[in-house]
Design a protein around this motif. Structure first.
Motif, PDB file in Angstrom:
ATOM      1  N   PRO A  32       0.819  -1.226   0.000  1.00  0.00           N
ATOM      2  CA  PRO A  32       0.000   0.000   0.000  1.00  0.00           C
ATOM      3  C   PRO A  32       0.846   1.267   0.000  1.00  0.00           C
ATOM      4  CG  PRO A  32      -0.735  -1.558   1.699  1.00  0.00           C
ATOM      5  CD  PRO A  32       0.597  -2.027   1.207  1.00  0.00           C
ATOM      6  N   VAL A  33       2.036   1.192   0.652  1.00  0.00           N
ATOM      7  CA  VAL A  33       2.967   2.319   0.721  1.00  0.00           C
ATOM      8  C   VAL A  33       4.380   1.770   0.547  1.00  0.00           C
ATOM      9  CG1 VAL A  33       1.491   3.702   2.227  1.00  0.00           C
ATOM     10  CG2 VAL A  33       3.163   2.151   3.241  1.00  0.00           C
ATOM     11  N   ASP A  34       5.333   2.671   0.380  1.00  0.00           N
ATOM     12  CA  ASP A  34       6.724   2.266   0.223  1.00  0.00           C
ATOM     13  C   ASP A  34       7.205   1.583   1.511  1.00  0.00           C
ATOM     14  OD1 ASP A  34       9.421   1.951  -0.223  1.00  0.00           O
ATOM     15  OD2 ASP A  34       9.881   4.099  -0.318  1.00  0.00           O
ATOM     16  N   PRO A  35       7.533   0.280   1.455  1.00  0.00           N
ATOM     17  CA  PRO A  35       7.947  -0.415   2.682  1.00  0.00           C
ATOM     18  C   PRO A  35       9.313   0.027   3.196  1.00  0.00           C
ATOM     19  CG  PRO A  35       8.167  -1.854   0.777  1.00  0.00           C
ATOM     20  CD  PRO A  35       7.462  -0.620   0.296  1.00  0.00           C
ATOM     21  N   TRP A  36      10.092   0.690   2.364  1.00  0.00           N
ATOM     22  CA  TRP A  36      11.430   1.137   2.777  1.00  0.00           C
ATOM     23  C   TRP A  36      11.450   2.623   3.140  1.00  0.00           C
ATOM     24  CZ3 TRP A  36      14.057  -2.994   3.781  1.00  0.00           C
ATOM     25  CH2 TRP A  36      13.932  -4.144   2.982  1.00  0.00           C
ATOM     26  N   GLY A  37      10.311   3.288   3.081  1.00  0.00           N
ATOM     27  CA  GLY A  37      10.264   4.725   3.338  1.00  0.00           C
ATOM     28  C   GLY A  37      10.488   5.062   4.802  1.00  0.00           C
ATOM     29  N   HIS A  38      10.935   6.294   5.022  1.00  0.00           N
ATOM     30  CA  HIS A  38      11.162   6.789   6.388  1.00  0.00           C
ATOM     31  C   HIS A  38      10.378   8.079   6.590  1.00  0.00           C
ATOM     32  CE1 HIS A  38      14.273   3.860   7.311  1.00  0.00           C
ATOM     33  NE2 HIS A  38      14.847   4.138   6.149  1.00  0.00           N
ATOM     34  N   HIS A  39       9.970   8.325   7.828  1.00  0.00           N
ATOM     35  CA  HIS A  39       9.173   9.490   8.160  1.00  0.00           C
ATOM     36  C   HIS A  39      10.044  10.516   8.892  1.00  0.00           C
ATOM     37  CE1 HIS A  39       5.681   7.239   6.925  1.00  0.00           C
ATOM     38  NE2 HIS A  39       5.954   6.284   7.799  1.00  0.00           N
ATOM     39  N   PRO A  40      10.307  11.674   8.282  1.00  0.00           N
ATOM     40  CA  PRO A  40      11.151  12.679   8.939  1.00  0.00           C
ATOM     41  C   PRO A  40      10.671  13.060  10.331  1.00  0.00           C
ATOM     42  CG  PRO A  40      10.826  13.258   6.637  1.00  0.00           C
ATOM     43  CD  PRO A  40       9.925  12.080   6.915  1.00  0.00           C
ATOM     44  N   ALA A  41       9.361  13.103  10.542  1.00  0.00           N
ATOM     45  CA  ALA A  41       8.843  13.506  11.855  1.00  0.00           C
ATOM     46  C   ALA A  41       9.286  12.539  12.952  1.00  0.00           C
ATOM     47  CB  ALA A  41       7.321  13.595  11.817  1.00  0.00           C
ATOM     48  N   ARG A  42       9.303  11.239  12.631  1.00  0.00           N
ATOM     49  CA  ARG A  42       9.741  10.259  13.627  1.00  0.00           C
ATOM     50  C   ARG A  42      11.228  10.423  13.929  1.00  0.00           C
ATOM     51  NH1 ARG A  42       8.544   3.731  13.690  1.00  0.00           N
ATOM     52  NH2 ARG A  42       9.616   3.321  15.645  1.00  0.00           N
ATOM     53  N   PHE A  43      12.023  10.656  12.897  1.00  0.00           N
ATOM     54  CA  PHE A  43      13.445  10.897  13.112  1.00  0.00           C
ATOM     55  C   PHE A  43      13.666  12.174  13.917  1.00  0.00           C
ATOM     56  CE2 PHE A  43      13.835   7.598  10.111  1.00  0.00           C
ATOM     57  CZ  PHE A  43      15.155   7.176  10.074  1.00  0.00           C
ATOM     58  N   ALA A  44      12.871  13.210  13.623  1.00  0.00           N
ATOM     59  CA  ALA A  44      13.019  14.473  14.336  1.00  0.00           C
ATOM     60  C   ALA A  44      12.715  14.309  15.818  1.00  0.00           C
ATOM     61  CB  ALA A  44      12.106  15.529  13.713  1.00  0.00           C
ATOM     62  N   THR A  45      11.719  13.483  16.131  1.00  0.00           N
ATOM     63  CA  THR A  45      11.401  13.225  17.539  1.00  0.00           C
ATOM     64  C   THR A  45      12.582  12.577  18.253  1.00  0.00           C
ATOM     65  OG1 THR A  45       9.046  12.988  17.054  1.00  0.00           O
ATOM     66  CG2 THR A  45       9.853  11.959  19.079  1.00  0.00           C
ATOM     67  N   ARG A  46      13.254  11.653  17.571  1.00  0.00           N
ATOM     68  CA  ARG A  46      14.421  11.002  18.165  1.00  0.00           C
ATOM     69  C   ARG A  46      15.555  12.004  18.362  1.00  0.00           C
ATOM     70  NH1 ARG A  46      14.667   5.396  14.572  1.00  0.00           N
ATOM     71  NH2 ARG A  46      12.739   4.460  15.397  1.00  0.00           N
ATOM     72  N   THR A  47      15.719  12.915  17.402  1.00  0.00           N
ATOM     73  CA  THR A  47      16.761  13.926  17.543  1.00  0.00           C
ATOM     74  C   THR A  47      16.460  14.847  18.717  1.00  0.00           C
ATOM     75  OG1 THR A  47      17.291  13.868  15.189  1.00  0.00           O
ATOM     76  CG2 THR A  47      17.913  15.855  16.389  1.00  0.00           C
ATOM     77  N   ASP A  48      15.213  15.238  18.858  1.00  0.00           N
ATOM     78  CA  ASP A  48      14.840  16.102  19.975  1.00  0.00           C
ATOM     79  C   ASP A  48      15.103  15.411  21.309  1.00  0.00           C
ATOM     80  OD1 ASP A  48      14.056  18.121  18.270  1.00  0.00           O
ATOM     81  OD2 ASP A  48      11.941  17.529  18.276  1.00  0.00           O
ATOM     82  N   ILE A 144      24.575   2.003   7.411  1.00  0.00           N
ATOM     83  CA  ILE A 144      25.370   0.986   6.722  1.00  0.00           C
ATOM     84  C   ILE A 144      24.516  -0.090   6.063  1.00  0.00           C
ATOM     85  CG2 ILE A 144      27.082  -0.844   7.062  1.00  0.00           C
ATOM     86  CD1 ILE A 144      28.233   1.997   7.056  1.00  0.00           C
ATOM     87  N   TYR A 145      23.395  -0.467   6.672  1.00  0.00           N
ATOM     88  CA  TYR A 145      22.572  -1.522   6.069  1.00  0.00           C
ATOM     89  C   TYR A 145      21.793  -1.037   4.843  1.00  0.00           C
ATOM     90  CZ  TYR A 145      23.600  -4.453  10.125  1.00  0.00           C
ATOM     91  OH  TYR A 145      24.237  -5.197  11.087  1.00  0.00           O
ATOM     92  N   ASN A 146      21.953   0.232   4.499  1.00  0.00           N
ATOM     93  CA  ASN A 146      21.373   0.753   3.257  1.00  0.00           C
ATOM     94  C   ASN A 146      22.419   0.880   2.153  1.00  0.00           C
ATOM     95  OD1 ASN A 146      18.781   1.120   4.387  1.00  0.00           O
ATOM     96  ND2 ASN A 146      19.368   3.098   5.230  1.00  0.00           N
ATOM     97  N   VAL A 147      23.609   0.362   2.395  1.00  0.00           N
ATOM     98  CA  VAL A 147      24.741   0.605   1.491  1.00  0.00           C
ATOM     99  C   VAL A 147      25.169  -0.688   0.810  1.00  0.00           C
ATOM    100  CG1 VAL A 147      27.109   1.435   1.320  1.00  0.00           C
ATOM    101  CG2 VAL A 147      25.538   2.486   2.967  1.00  0.00           C
ATOM    102  N   PRO A 148      24.828  -0.894  -0.458  1.00  0.00           N
ATOM    103  CA  PRO A 148      25.265  -2.116  -1.140  1.00  0.00           C
ATOM    104  C   PRO A 148      26.751  -2.126  -1.487  1.00  0.00           C
ATOM    105  CG  PRO A 148      23.961  -0.741  -2.619  1.00  0.00           C
ATOM    106  CD  PRO A 148      23.877  -0.117  -1.269  1.00  0.00           C
ATOM    107  N   ASP A 149      27.294  -0.987  -1.915  1.00  0.00           N
ATOM    108  CA  ASP A 149      28.714  -0.908  -2.291  1.00  0.00           C
ATOM    109  C   ASP A 149      29.514  -0.378  -1.107  1.00  0.00           C
ATOM    110  OD1 ASP A 149      28.239  -1.834  -4.924  1.00  0.00           O
ATOM    111  OD2 ASP A 149      27.538   0.168  -5.480  1.00  0.00           O
ATOM    112  N   CYS A 233       2.980  -3.120   9.348  1.00  0.00           N
ATOM    113  CA  CYS A 233       2.111  -2.996   8.172  1.00  0.00           C
ATOM    114  C   CYS A 233       2.860  -2.332   7.019  1.00  0.00           C
ATOM    115  CB  CYS A 233       0.859  -2.207   8.522  1.00  0.00           C
ATOM    116  SG  CYS A 233      -0.334  -3.128   9.524  1.00  0.00           S
ATOM    117  N   GLN A 234       3.612  -1.296   7.323  1.00  0.00           N
ATOM    118  CA  GLN A 234       4.383  -0.634   6.266  1.00  0.00           C
ATOM    119  C   GLN A 234       5.509  -1.531   5.765  1.00  0.00           C
ATOM    120  OE1 GLN A 234       6.541   2.900   7.413  1.00  0.00           O
ATOM    121  NE2 GLN A 234       7.507   3.092   5.408  1.00  0.00           N
TER     122      GLN A 234
END
Length: 269
Positions: A32-48, A144-149, A233-234
């Motif tokens: 239904p949605v990109d299974p590899w996508g990331h949500h900036p808002a969730r990352f921003a909460t972790r940074t805060d 690193i786990y997003n890096v094939p080369d 689900c995502q």
């Protein structure tokens, strides 16, 4: 010559193992949605949270050791700045590289509030490496786990660090914990490798004097069972309407609460 051959073989194995994480085409087609996508808002909460409660783990410790007065810091795969911004009083300039403009926008907002001199570079590392200045210290956290080369990636990190490279990654692939749910909902077995030791071995084969420290992650992966179910689900290409079913299944499988991850810090001078 032997080191070069060993590194090439290890790099090939890393790429093949990472490729094995590809989602089967017939499942991906129904996502239904990109299974590899990331949500900036969730990352921003972790940074805060990282800014409010600075971490004193090995990654921060080994960064601080190399960041003296006037030092510059390069954050590769910076996201919203969780690895770098909490150290804002330790460096004079931050260079932040990320593929996501939205992530860099969130980082910029926070850097401005902190008065952090910042240059952002949007793009994939090492494709944009030539656009990025050399820094005293380079950090790369949870990329690193997003890096094939991986060999070229590590070489570019090393070439951009005058003093030290610090890498943080989960001991296992960050989607490994979902293996029982993939088996339950799709009858698909997920891979086991690569793991952090594979990155360590490749860095050593490239000739870097790597040092390694591991610890328990300072944060839980999810704040609630509902958050876990929504993420599954995502990531597992399931209809979001099945979230309650996913949560119930996770409970039945004994997956809640999730144990905390193990994080590995790799660094060299």
């Amino acid at each position: 010559m032997l080191i070069s051959m060993d590194a090439e073989e290890l790099a090939t194995r890393w790429r093949e193992r990472l490729d094995s994480w590809a989602i089967p085409a017939e499942i991906m087609a129904k996502a239904p949605v990109d299974p590899w996508g990331h949500h900036p808002a969730r990352f921003a909460t972790r940074t805060d949270r990282a800014l409010a409660e600075p971490d004193d783990g090995p990654t921060a410790t080994h960064l601080i050791e190399a960041l003296d007065e006037g030092a510059t810091l390069l954050d590769v795969g910076a996201g919203t700045g969780a690895a770098s911004l909490p150290l804002h009083d330790r460096f004079s300039m931050l260079y932040a590289v990320d593929t996501s403009a939205a992530m860099l926008d969130e980082l910029t907002l926070r850097a401005d509030k902190l008065g952090v001199p910042l240059t952002t570079i949007e793009g994939r590392w090492p494709d944009v490496a030539e656009q990025v200045p050399v820094a005293d210290v380079v950090v790369c956290a949870h990329v690193i786990y997003n890096v094939p080369d991986l060999a070229d990636f590590l070489r570019a990190l090393n070439a951009h660090a005058r003093r030290r490279v610090v890498i943080e990654l989960p001991h296992r692939h960050p989607m490994s914990w979902m293996a029982p749910l993939w088996q339950h909902f799709h009858n698909v077995d997920r891979p086991v490798r690569p793991v952090a030791e594979d990155c360590v071995a490749l860095a050593a084969a490239l000739g870097y004097p790597v040092r390694v420290e591991e610890r328990e992650a300072p944060l839980d992966r999810f704040n609630s069972l509902e958050d876990l179910a929504d993420s599954v689900c995502q990531r597992a290409c399931l209809d979001p309407a099945r979230s309650a079913e996913v949560g119930a299944t996770a409970l039945e499988l004994g997956m809640w609460p999730l144990p905390r991850e193990r994080w590995t810090t790799i660094w060299w001078d």
